[in-house]
Scaffold this motif. Structure first.
Motif, PDB file in Angstrom:
ATOM      1  N   UNK A  96       0.823  -1.205   0.000  1.00  0.00           N
ATOM      2  CA  UNK A  96       0.000   0.000   0.000  1.00  0.00           C
ATOM      3  C   UNK A  96       0.856   1.254   0.000  1.00  0.00           C
ATOM      4  N   UNK A  97       0.496   2.198  -0.873  1.00  0.00           N
ATOM      5  CA  UNK A  97       1.196   3.479  -0.943  1.00  0.00           C
ATOM      6  C   UNK A  97       0.160   4.605  -0.957  1.00  0.00           C
ATOM      7  N   UNK A  98      -0.006   5.318   0.165  1.00  0.00           N
ATOM      8  CA  UNK A  98      -0.923   6.460   0.189  1.00  0.00           C
ATOM      9  C   UNK A  98      -0.199   7.712  -0.276  1.00  0.00           C
ATOM     10  N   UNK A  99      -0.650   8.290  -1.376  1.00  0.00           N
ATOM     11  CA  UNK A  99      -0.042   9.494  -1.927  1.00  0.00           C
ATOM     12  C   UNK A  99      -0.940  10.689  -1.633  1.00  0.00           C
ATOM     13  N   UNK A 100      -0.379  11.689  -0.949  1.00  0.00           N
ATOM     14  CA  UNK A 100      -1.136  12.887  -0.580  1.00  0.00           C
ATOM     15  C   UNK A 100      -0.390  14.135  -1.029  1.00  0.00           C
ATOM     16  N   UNK A 101      -1.064  14.970  -1.814  1.00  0.00           N
ATOM     17  CA  UNK A 101      -0.508  16.251  -2.226  1.00  0.00           C
ATOM     18  C   UNK A 101      -1.571  17.311  -2.007  1.00  0.00           C
ATOM     19  N   UNK A 102      -1.243  18.566  -2.310  1.00  0.00           N
ATOM     20  CA  UNK A 102      -2.213  19.642  -2.152  1.00  0.00           C
ATOM     21  C   UNK A 102      -3.285  19.630  -3.236  1.00  0.00           C
ATOM     22  N   UNK A 103      -3.076  18.846  -4.288  1.00  0.00           N
ATOM     23  CA  UNK A 103      -4.027  18.834  -5.396  1.00  0.00           C
ATOM     24  C   UNK A 103      -4.702  17.487  -5.638  1.00  0.00           C
ATOM     25  N   UNK A 104      -4.181  16.410  -5.089  1.00  0.00           N
ATOM     26  CA  UNK A 104      -4.823  15.106  -5.242  1.00  0.00           C
ATOM     27  C   UNK A 104      -4.453  14.150  -4.121  1.00  0.00           C
ATOM     28  N   UNK A 105      -5.267  13.114  -3.977  1.00  0.00           N
ATOM     29  CA  UNK A 105      -5.055  12.075  -2.980  1.00  0.00           C
ATOM     30  C   UNK A 105      -5.359  10.732  -3.631  1.00  0.00           C
ATOM     31  N   UNK A 106      -4.372   9.833  -3.640  1.00  0.00           N
ATOM     32  CA  UNK A 106      -4.535   8.524  -4.268  1.00  0.00           C
ATOM     33  C   UNK A 106      -3.942   7.442  -3.380  1.00  0.00           C
ATOM     34  N   UNK A 107      -4.673   6.350  -3.209  1.00  0.00           N
ATOM     35  CA  UNK A 107      -4.179   5.182  -2.487  1.00  0.00           C
ATOM     36  C   UNK A 107      -3.887   4.082  -3.496  1.00  0.00           C
ATOM     37  N   UNK A 108      -2.616   3.714  -3.603  1.00  0.00           N
ATOM     38  CA  UNK A 108      -2.212   2.654  -4.510  1.00  0.00           C
ATOM     39  C   UNK A 108      -2.155   1.335  -3.762  1.00  0.00           C
ATOM     40  N   UNK A 109      -2.751   0.304  -4.347  1.00  0.00           N
ATOM     41  CA  UNK A 109      -2.727  -1.047  -3.794  1.00  0.00           C
ATOM     42  C   UNK A 109      -2.284  -2.016  -4.877  1.00  0.00           C
ATOM     43  N   UNK A 110      -1.474  -2.988  -4.502  1.00  0.00           N
ATOM     44  CA  UNK A 110      -1.097  -4.025  -5.438  1.00  0.00           C
ATOM     45  C   UNK A 110      -2.196  -5.061  -5.539  1.00  0.00           C
ATOM     46  N   UNK A 111      -1.990  -6.054  -6.395  1.00  0.00           N
ATOM     47  CA  UNK A 111      -2.993  -7.105  -6.601  1.00  0.00           C
ATOM     48  C   UNK A 111      -2.977  -8.155  -5.496  1.00  0.00           C
ATOM     49  N   UNK A 112      -1.919  -8.167  -4.693  1.00  0.00           N
ATOM     50  CA  UNK A 112      -1.779  -9.108  -3.600  1.00  0.00           C
ATOM     51  C   UNK A 112      -0.995 -10.340  -3.992  1.00  0.00           C
ATOM     52  N   UNK A 113      -0.314 -10.927  -3.009  1.00  0.00           N
ATOM     53  CA  UNK A 113       0.406 -12.175  -3.227  1.00  0.00           C
ATOM     54  C   UNK A 113       0.056 -13.133  -2.083  1.00  0.00           C
ATOM     55  N   UNK A 114      -0.297 -14.359  -2.429  1.00  0.00           N
ATOM     56  CA  UNK A 114      -0.769 -15.342  -1.449  1.00  0.00           C
ATOM     57  C   UNK A 114       0.381 -15.960  -0.668  1.00  0.00           C
ATOM     58  N   UNK A 115       0.236 -15.978   0.658  1.00  0.00           N
ATOM     59  CA  UNK A 115       1.184 -16.645   1.544  1.00  0.00           C
ATOM     60  C   UNK A 115       0.418 -17.715   2.307  1.00  0.00           C
ATOM     61  N   UNK A 116       0.849 -18.968   2.177  1.00  0.00           N
ATOM     62  CA  UNK A 116       0.205 -20.069   2.874  1.00  0.00           C
ATOM     63  C   UNK A 116       1.236 -20.805   3.715  1.00  0.00           C
ATOM     64  N   UNK A 117       0.984 -20.867   5.026  1.00  0.00           N
ATOM     65  CA  UNK A 117       1.897 -21.526   5.953  1.00  0.00           C
ATOM     66  C   UNK A 117       1.229 -22.791   6.477  1.00  0.00           C
ATOM     67  N   UNK A 118       1.843 -23.936   6.228  1.00  0.00           N
ATOM     68  CA  UNK A 118       1.290 -25.209   6.665  1.00  0.00           C
ATOM     69  C   UNK A 118       1.895 -25.634   7.999  1.00  0.00           C
ATOM     70  N   UNK A 119       1.141 -26.402   8.781  1.00  0.00           N
ATOM     71  CA  UNK A 119       1.595 -26.849  10.087  1.00  0.00           C
ATOM     72  C   UNK A 119       2.514 -28.048   9.988  1.00  0.00           C
TER      73      UNK A 119
END
Length: 119
Positions: A96-119
């Motif tokens: 996640x990258x929250x970009x804030x300026x005096x003229x715009x505000x945008x939150x960038x999110x990636x598509x995600x990557x799966x992490x699976x931990x087995x016991x």
């Protein structure tokens, strides 16, 4: 066009390690705080770790001492080294990258990557 992309997820046994990467364009990475969030099935997305442009780092309590966040500004990439993984760490990890300026505000999110931990 996608400007934040995660990679490095996969299957790992409890106690093992994974390193996640988040890559993006220089204009949104260089001078902004980058954060990792994760979401387990049926649960809300939660904060994991963050690193500012000046190197200030924060971690969620359950990952302190096990996860390490870092950034390589020359490669416009942020890493999350995950050691001593537990089954509770399973989920989709997002950059996640929250970009804030005096003229715009945008939150960038990636598509995600799966992490699976087995016991």
């Amino acid at each position: 066009q996608i400007q934040v992309v995660e990679s490095g997820g996969g299957l790992v046994q409890a106690g093992g390690s994974l390193r996640l990467s988040c890559a993006g364009s220089e204009n949104i990475f260089r001078f902004n705080t980058i954060s990792w969030y994760r979401q387990a099935p049926g649960l809300q997305r939660e904060f994991v770790a963050s690193i500012s442009s000046g190197g200030i780092i924060n971690y969620e309590d359950s990952v302190k001492g096990r996860f390490t966040i870092s950034r390589d500004n020359f490669k416009n990439t942020v890493f999350l080294q995950m050691n001593s993984l537990k089954t509770e760490d399973t989920g989709v990890y997002y950059c996640h990258v929250p970009v804030r300026t005096t003229v715009y505000s945008i939150d960038y999110w990636g598509q995600g990557t799966q992490v699976t931990v087995s016991s």
